[in-house]
Design a protein around this motif. Structure first.
Motif: not given
Length: 145
Positions: A68-73, A110-114, A119-126
């Motif tokens: 779902t990376i495209a949606t997040a981007q 928004s276009t940076d795949a790196k 962003i791998k965990t809920p903590k990363d989202v926070e």
């Protein structure tokens, strides 16, 4: 994230400090910005309110489903566009410039795949929705506080 919400509250766009997560007991600052800045700050607050939940949802989904990376981007790009649109017509040249700077940085991420790879965990989202987003928006929020 609270800093961004406080800046929006300074412009009169946040209904109540108790509606934000992790709020403090301090009252929201009173609106002190001149009318020209205040209207832009209110537009920024509306952009924030409209785009924050979809971005949070997209990033949370991305953690569990990497396809779902495209949606997040797209969600981050939409947020950036909203920031740009909210500040583009500002009568305050510094706020207009700050909005362009923040939007440009958000569009780049928004276009940076790196960036999304971190962003791998809920903590990363926070962290992304908190410190990272606050940093990106700091040029505009500093003008609205």
């Amino acid at each position: 994230m609270l800093g961004v919400l406080s800046a929006a509250a300074a412009c009169g766009t946040v209904q109540s400090p108790s509606t934000a997560t992790g709020t403090s007991s301090a009252p929201a600052p009173a609106p002190t910005a001149p009318a020209a800045i205040r209207s832009t700050c209110e537009a920024l607050g509306q952009a924030y309110q409209k785009n924050m939940a979809p971005l949070a949802e997209a990033l949370t989904k991305f953690v569990s489903d990497r396809t779902t990376i495209a949606t997040a981007q797209q969600s981050l790009a939409s947020f950036a566009t909203a920031v740009q649109e909210a500040t583009a017509a500002s009568a305050d040249p510094d706020l207009k410039s700050a909005g362009k700077k923040a939007a440009t940085q958000m569009h780049a991420k928004s276009t940076d795949a790196k960036f999304f790879g971190t962003i791998k965990t809920p903590k990363d989202v926070e962290k992304t929705l908190g410190a990272t987003l606050t940093g990106w928006l700091s040029p505009v929020t500093s003008r609205c506080s």
